[in-house]
Design an enzyme around this catalytic site. Structure first.
Site, mmCIF file in Angstrom:
data_model
loop_
_atom_site.group_PDB
_atom_site.id
_atom_site.type_symbol
_atom_site.label_atom_id
_atom_site.label_comp_id
_atom_site.label_asym_id
_atom_site.label_seq_id
_atom_site.Cartn_x
_atom_site.Cartn_y
_atom_site.Cartn_z
ATOM 1 N N GLU A 189 0.512 -2.476 -0.440
ATOM 2 C CA GLU A 189 0.840 -3.409 -1.708
ATOM 3 C C GLU A 189 -0.057 -4.773 -1.356
ATOM 4 O O GLU A 189 0.421 -5.632 -1.023
ATOM 5 C CB GLU A 189 1.652 -3.303 -2.332
ATOM 6 C CG GLU A 189 1.591 -3.369 -4.122
ATOM 7 C CD GLU A 189 2.607 -3.586 -4.178
ATOM 8 O OE1 GLU A 189 3.634 -3.993 -4.632
ATOM 9 O OE2 GLU A 189 2.817 -4.125 -5.973
ATOM 10 N N ARG A 210 13.843 -2.647 8.586
ATOM 11 C CA ARG A 210 12.420 -3.035 9.051
ATOM 12 C C ARG A 210 13.117 -4.755 9.649
ATOM 13 O O ARG A 210 14.151 -4.608 9.424
ATOM 14 C CB ARG A 210 11.791 -4.401 7.793
ATOM 15 C CG ARG A 210 13.531 -4.698 6.725
ATOM 16 C CD ARG A 210 12.566 -5.653 5.449
ATOM 17 N NE ARG A 210 13.457 -6.417 5.228
ATOM 18 C CZ ARG A 210 14.676 -5.620 3.818
ATOM 19 N NH1 ARG A 210 14.033 -4.636 3.391
ATOM 20 N NH2 ARG A 210 15.593 -6.099 3.686
ATOM 21 N N LYS A 247 8.761 -10.730 0.094
ATOM 22 C CA LYS A 247 7.271 -11.726 -0.274
ATOM 23 C C LYS A 247 7.314 -12.122 -1.965
ATOM 24 O O LYS A 247 6.027 -13.864 -1.835
ATOM 25 C CB LYS A 247 5.979 -10.575 -1.390
ATOM 26 C CG LYS A 247 5.451 -9.859 0.098
ATOM 27 C CD LYS A 247 4.646 -8.728 -0.809
ATOM 28 C CE LYS A 247 4.279 -7.774 0.669
ATOM 29 N NZ LYS A 247 3.531 -6.589 -0.534
#
Length: 787
Positions: free
Chosen positions: A37, A268, A278
């Site tokens: 994104e 992850r 983020k």
RNA sequence: UGGGGCGUCGUCAAGUGGUAAGACACGGGAUUUUGAUUCCCGCAUGCGAAGGUUCGAAUCCUUCCGCCCCAACCA
């Protein structure tokens, strides 16, 4: 794609899946995708995913799409799109997109996605809900309570279509309506409780501008974008496991059939001593706690690049840590190792003194005081020179700088450097002895007076005759150049800043220390963006934007391994400040019900079904089964029926129960007993064969597998497969001799005490006889033969 | 019993019934004018625990324990 990408990437479960799919012909080529994104910069965690997705495409001869997942215009910006594309390219990957430079965009599919939404409405699989955001949340229920239907759930397709079109036309305000999938409000998976597919967002989109005021949600847009692009393997992280069911629903609802994309999840990356979300990274940037997204302390690709880490190191790291489903935290030392290994091979060596201490050579010849002297030294050490014979001259005069750390007035005994009366070698120079220490009025050492041994001068014969324990780096005071050296360390003081209530409170105040250093003059030839090893210190990188003519700026990439620091730390008092214990952030209240004991669960089940309870009791009492066995055999009426029918054929409850519990149960986990081709009669027949010794257990399991697959008669299968038990000593001995003869080294190991190898030998003999030999006999024979 | 996942060395991680890979870290040694590099050697009688099946279990069965994810009109 660069050839340097490791071809020998280790196997992982996703590779195995793809290999299997290709072998079975489920897909004929592999298409993966990396779908960020564009709402922030890429970080090392993304790099793991990029290496995985692009690496998979490369090794299987497929392609990987870079796709901007830009379905939320309120968060996404063109700046991020550009940085992402740039970072992926820098990492060494090329994507398939509209062309080599333009990535795919989810926003390119808005019209198609919209058309499919209308289709779903027409099929009665989606409806417009008009309750408030609050209401919607409340109606969703909780983890343990089902949700409630909205009063608008029963709107007709025509009403829904009309409303949806008017949503698109901009007739409503944000939050007034939402398009929902019509699935199941009672689903144990919260995501399946009629999830929103479209919401009204009157925001300007970075690419489609104001063309749309409704935007698709992730779950809807993502899977369909995959399908549109012909993705075969859609790989995402573990937290999306719950989304897979919805992913599949969307594809099925729109009407995609196999072969279509499927989602697979891996863990992850979590790295020590840093944060990766983020949100937190953005906070560090916005609050000015770091110098932007590309601050060399940031775990962003941009930060690593500016620090001087090369893509080769990042790819090696991705390869080293592997891909699995376990939530794990990777030791940041692994990253540092990969960086060192990469830089070690390519970095020229030079000398720089970060914290200078003046040294005067009292014995320096008078005729060289003015003119100075110089020494030729190679840029690369012999083991790395590899044809690179370039050298530079290092000026040498009466006054030098050495590293302050390399002198100790009162050293411990294993100190190999300079101290009063002791000798040390100057790298590429000669041996000096410290004669006198000069201090200021505060007692701080400000200058050393030394004498040198001219016979030990580098490059002259016999220069290494004199053995000294240490060699230190230095620069000539007169010729030295000034430089700014930015010494970077880990951004956080604690290993898991993410677990802190306030992660900012654990920032390492010494993560960036700027030194005014003295460097050797040959370094003036270095432009921006070049690597160098400052000997005995670490790898450095001329800052890509701040290093210019006359302004020399070096970033510390990573230090050299430092055994001395380790020894020192071991002997010194262990640091008295223990790492603060991580406090767990307060979580939402756990609404799961209290755990029930096993007995309570059983009681409940049997209370609800007294007939089943009776059968359980009967198995225990009349058939002599253990409590566990009886409970398992009376799991359902169907199973109990099966057990009773089997018992009617072969009336040995222990044997039957054993096979039911250890073999049958596994098969009925995913499948109903009724759908199994295996009949109770066949099952009982098999148990009898094994129980009476006509079949080895190993062969019995083979027959069982066959029965589960195809059904049939056990004796017929035994005959067809030739599985009848081999009981004949001669045959077993022959097989054993064969195995022993062809595994001489293993035999030697066994005889020298590694008796656990017995299993290996028995296994080999069993294999040689096709699993038909009587195992206990094999074991005995092998054991006696091996002595 | 809400559902979905995951537990193999200090850290990652292979292993899918037949000898517990490998890497990092760590410890020891050799070579070294970088306490670096390089090179040797060592490092899980055991796979979250307990029972069971089997000649043989990290792997199959059962129970238990621990950790992660899900109740945004984020992705």
């Amino acid at each position: 794609m660069s050839d340097t990408i490791s071809a020998a990437t280790s196997s992982n479960f996703i590779r195995d899946i793809i290999t299997d799919h290709l072998e079975r012909g489920r897909y004929d080529k592999v298409v993966t995708r990396f779908p960020p994104e564009p709402n922030g910069y890429l970080h090392i965690g993304h790099a793991k995913s990029i290496c995985l997705n692009f690496g998979l495409a490369k090794t299987f001869g497929g392609v990987c799409h870079l796709r901007m997942d830009d379905t939320n215009p309120t968060k996404e910006e063109t700046e991020y799109v550009e940085s992402i594309a740039n970072d992926v390219r820098w990492l060494g990957f090329e994507w398939k997109g509209q062309d080599a430079t333009t990535p795919f965009y989810a926003s390119d599919y808005f019209q198609q996605l919209y058309d499919w939404a209308e289709l779903l409405i027409q099929k009665g699989k989606a409806y417009v809900d008009s309750v408030s955001r609050d209401e919607l949340r409340k109606n969703r229920g909780t983890l343990t309570e089902p949700g409630r239907e909205s009063p608008f759930r029963s709107r007709t397709p025509d009403e829904n279509l009309d409303l949806f079109r008017r949503m698109k036309a901009g007739e409503f305000e944000e939050g007034e309506h939402v398009l929902r999938a019509k699935i199941d409000l009672a689903s144990p998976n919260m995501l399946m409780r009629d999830p929103p597919l479209y919401r009204i967002l009157k925001a300007h989109h970075h690419r489609t501008g104001d063309a749309w005021c409704i935007y698709p949600m992730y779950d809807y847009a993502h899977g369909l974008s995959d399908a549109l692009e012909g993705i075969t393997h859609s790989i995402c992280t573990l937290e999306f496991e719950n989304n897979r069911e919805l992913y599949d629903w969307c594809l099925d609802a729109v009407g995609f059939s196999e072969p279509r994309p499927h989602q697979y999840e891996f863990a992850r990356l979590v790295l020590d001593y840093t944060v990766m979300s983020k949100r937190k990274l953005l906070l560090l940037v916005k609050d000015g706690l770091v110098d932007g997204w590309d601050d060399p302390r940031m775990p962003t690709i941009a930060g690593l690049r500016r620090r001087g880490v090369r893509p080769e190191a990042i790819r090696a790291f991705a390869d080293m840590i592997g891909v699995a489903k376990t939530n794990s935290t990777v030791d940041i030392g692994k990253l540092e190792y990969c960086i060192r290994e990469d830089l070690n091979a390519i970095s020229p060596r030079a000398m720089a003194v970060l914290d200078p201490l003046e040294v005067v050579i009292d014995t320096w010849p008078d005729d060289l005081v003015e003119s100075g002297d110089s020494i030729e030294a190679p840029w690369f050490p012999p083991e790395l020179a590899d044809g690179r014979t370039t050298t530079r001259r290092i000026p040498l005069g009466k006054t030098l700088y050495i590293e302050r750390d390399d002198f100790m007035e009162d050293p411990p005994k294993d100190f190999h450097r300079l101290s009063p009366g002791q000798e040390v070698r100057l790298r590429y120079g000669f041996v000096i002895r410290c004669d006198r220490v000069v201090k200021d009025e505060d007692g701080k050492v400000i200058r050393l007076h030394v004498s040198h041994d001219a016979e030990t001068r580098h490059g002259t014969t016999g220069s290494d005759k004199k053995k000294v324990k240490g060699t230190i780096h230095w620069v000539d005071a007169q010729a030295a150049l000034d430089a700014e050296v930015r010494v970077y360390d880990r951004l956080f003081k604690v290993a898991a800043p993410d677990r802190e209530d306030d992660f900012l409170s654990t920032l390492n105040p010494e993560s960036k220390v700027v030194m005014q250093a003295k460097i050797e003059p040959a370094l003036s030839a270095f432009g921006a963006g070049q690597h160098v090893q400052f000997e005995r210190q670490g790898f450095f990188f001329t800052d890509p934007s701040d290093h210019k003519d006359g302004v020399r700026v070096f970033n510390k990439v990573v230090g050299l391994r430092d055994t001395w620091a380790k020894v020192k730390a071991r002997t010194e008092v262990p640091s008295a400040v223990p790492e603060p214990v991580a406090k767990k952030a307060a979580k939402a209240p756990d609404t799961r019900p209290e755990k029930l004991s096993r007995a309570e669960i059983r009681e409940r089940r049997f209370a609800a079904d007294p007939a089943l309870a009776a059968r359980f009791e009967a198995m225990k009492r009349d058939l002599g089964m253990s409590e566990d066995e009886a409970e398992l055999c009376a799991e359902t009426h169907a199973l109990a029926d099966f057990v009773e029918a089997a018992l009617a054929v072969y009336a040995k409850p222990q044997a039957i129960a054993k096979w039911v519990v250890n073999e049958l149960l596994r098969e009925v986990k995913e499948r109903d007993l009724e759908t199994l081709p295996l009949t109770a009669v066949a099952f009982a027949g098999l148990v009898k064969l094994v129980d009476e010794g006509q079949l080895s257990t190993t062969a019995g399991k083979t027959v069982f597998a066959e029965l589960v697959q195809q059904g049939g008669d056990p004796e017929a299968i035994v005959a067809r497969l030739g599985l009848a038990q081999v009981d004949d000593d001669g045959a077993i001995e022959a097989a054993a001799d064969q195995v022993i003869a062809s595994n001489a080294d293993q035999v030697a190991k066994y005889r020298s005490g590694k008796t656990q190898l017995l299993g290996f030998f028995v296994g080999q003999v069993m294999k040689a006889t096709g699993g038909r030999a009587r195992p206990d006999k094999v074991s005995d024979i092998v054991k006696s033969k091996l002595g």
